[in-house]
Write an enzyme that holds these catalytic residues in place. Structure first.
Site, short mmCIF file in Angstrom:
data_model
loop_
_atom_site.label_atom_id
_atom_site.label_comp_id
_atom_site.label_asym_id
_atom_site.label_seq_id
_atom_site.Cartn_x
_atom_site.Cartn_y
_atom_site.Cartn_z
N ARG A 83 1.60 -4.82 6.32
CA ARG A 83 0.94 -3.82 5.49
C ARG A 83 1.78 -2.55 5.53
NH1 ARG A 83 -5.26 -2.54 4.25
NH2 ARG A 83 -4.91 -0.79 2.84
N HIS A 103 2.87 3.11 -9.08
CA HIS A 103 2.69 1.66 -9.26
C HIS A 103 3.93 1.05 -9.94
CE1 HIS A 103 -1.30 1.91 -7.76
NE2 HIS A 103 -1.82 2.54 -8.79
N LEU A 158 11.69 -20.59 -3.46
CA LEU A 158 10.69 -19.66 -2.93
C LEU A 158 9.38 -19.89 -3.67
CD1 LEU A 158 9.79 -17.10 -1.33
CD2 LEU A 158 10.67 -15.73 -3.23
N ARG A 209 0.32 7.54 -2.77
CA ARG A 209 0.88 8.62 -1.93
C ARG A 209 2.35 8.88 -2.27
NH1 ARG A 209 -1.31 6.02 3.32
NH2 ARG A 209 -1.89 4.47 1.74
N ASP A 247 0.84 -1.20 0.00
CA ASP A 247 0.00 0.00 0.00
C ASP A 247 0.88 1.25 0.00
OD1 ASP A 247 -2.27 1.52 0.05
OD2 ASP A 247 -2.80 1.10 2.13
C1 FPP Z 1 -1.79 0.12 -3.27
O1 FPP Z 1 -1.35 1.45 -3.40
C2 FPP Z 1 -1.23 -0.70 -4.33
C3 FPP Z 1 -1.98 -1.34 -5.27
C4 FPP Z 1 -3.44 -1.26 -5.33
C5 FPP Z 1 -1.36 -2.11 -6.37
C6 FPP Z 1 -0.14 -2.91 -6.07
C7 FPP Z 1 0.55 -3.17 -7.36
C8 FPP Z 1 1.87 -3.11 -7.59
C9 FPP Z 1 2.85 -2.90 -6.53
C10 FPP Z 1 2.46 -3.20 -8.96
C11 FPP Z 1 2.28 -4.44 -9.76
C12 FPP Z 1 2.46 -5.71 -9.08
C13 FPP Z 1 3.23 -6.75 -9.50
C14 FPP Z 1 3.13 -8.05 -8.80
C15 FPP Z 1 4.18 -6.64 -10.61
P1 FPP Z 1 -2.41 2.60 -3.56
O2 FPP Z 1 -2.52 2.95 -4.99
O3 FPP Z 1 -3.70 2.21 -2.93
O4 FPP Z 1 -1.72 3.74 -2.76
P2 FPP Z 1 -2.40 4.95 -1.97
O5 FPP Z 1 -3.23 4.34 -0.86
O6 FPP Z 1 -1.23 5.73 -1.48
O7 FPP Z 1 -3.23 5.70 -2.98
#
Ligand code: FPP
Length: 240
Positions: free
Chosen positions: A185, A34, A128, A21, A17
């Site tokens: 988290r 991302h 793994l 931000r 998460d």
């Molecule tokens: C949460 O951050 C993150 C996600 C919803 C997506 C997680 C995806 C990745 C890390 C990239 C792709 C994954 C792989 C396995 C290659 P948020 O956008 O909710 O952050 P915020 O709460 O700060 O807005």
């Protein structure tokens, strides 16, 4: 901490998460957050392999994430495709077996093919076991298991008494994986957000302020150290 006495969690699961931000604080588009998040995924897989953690599960896309703007959903799906297209050789080099949990029927057919291909091409690896949760929701996982068991009972293949925690767990998408010892988290939020609801029954939950794109091997080691300070009792008193 006495490194010799340290216990390595066998299964670490992470709610990644804070990508949004991370990007916002740099006046960058969320997509770049991302993208940096995907780099943190690579670092974490390598670090788990090197540290000897046998199971890693990452929550990449929840069944609720479809509610995000279409552009952002497309960016996340693009990142997954790109990861799978580029990473299989490296996963094989590091002897990482990749697997996916979540409802595949809603994913684009080409993404499902990439997922199946990556699972097949890495299936011989055993250093793994790396699981990515995509279109995954813990409540859906539990309901789907209940439906499958109900069908078996209705068909006369099973008695209601044969539904036990063990037989129930065997019908979840995580069958074959041990329950996570440690759920991390990032970004300071303190909730499970529908991740591994059944499997988290006895997990230690550790919330780090670090935003996911900044997550490093040091962050992982910090979480393992915090895990080692906890006393896991599994419902017992802790006195022997
Ligand atoms: C949460 O951050 C993150 C996600 C919803 C997506 C997680 C995806 C990745 C890390 C990239 C792709 C994954 C792989 C396995 C290659 P948020 O956008 O909710 O952050 P915020 O709460 O700060 O807005």
């Amino acid at each position: 901490m006495d490194a010799a006495a340290a216990v390595l969690p066998q299964h670490i699961a992470i709610i990644m998460d804070g990508n949004g931000r991370w990007a916002k604080s740099r006046y960058l588009p969320r997509a770049l957050g991302h993208r940096e998040g995907a780099e943190a995924v690579r670092r974490t897989v390598t670090a788990c392999g090197e540290l000897g953690v046998p199971y890693l599960t990452l929550f990449a896309f929840s069944s609720e994430n479809w509610k995000r703007p279409a552009d952002e959903v497309d960016d996340l799906m693009w990142l997954l495709r790109s990861y799978l297209q580029r990473e299989v050789n490296e996963l094989n080099r590091q002897r990482v077996r990749i697997g996916f949990i979540g409802e595949r029927s809603a994913l684009a057919p080409d993404l499902v093919s990439l997922i199946e291909n990556a699972e097949m091409q890495t299936r011989q690896n055993d250093r793994l076991i790396f699981t990515i949760a995509v279109n995954y929701g813990g409540q859906h996982d539990i309901v789907a298991a209940a439906q499958r068991l109900a069908r078996e009972v209705a068909a006369g293949h099973m008695q209601p008494d044969q539904i036990t925690p063990e037989s129930f767990a065997a019908h979840l998408m995580t069958t074959g994986l041990p329950d996570p010892d440690l759920i991390i988290r990032t970004s300071g939020e303190q909730r499970l957000s529908n991740f591994m609801l059944w499997q988290a029954a006895y997990s230690e939950l550790i919330f780090l302020d670090t935003l996911w794109p900044d997550f490093s091997r040091q962050s992982l080691e910090q979480a393992i150290e915090l895990f080692n300070r906890r006393e896991r009792r599994f419902g017992a008193t802790g006195e022997s």
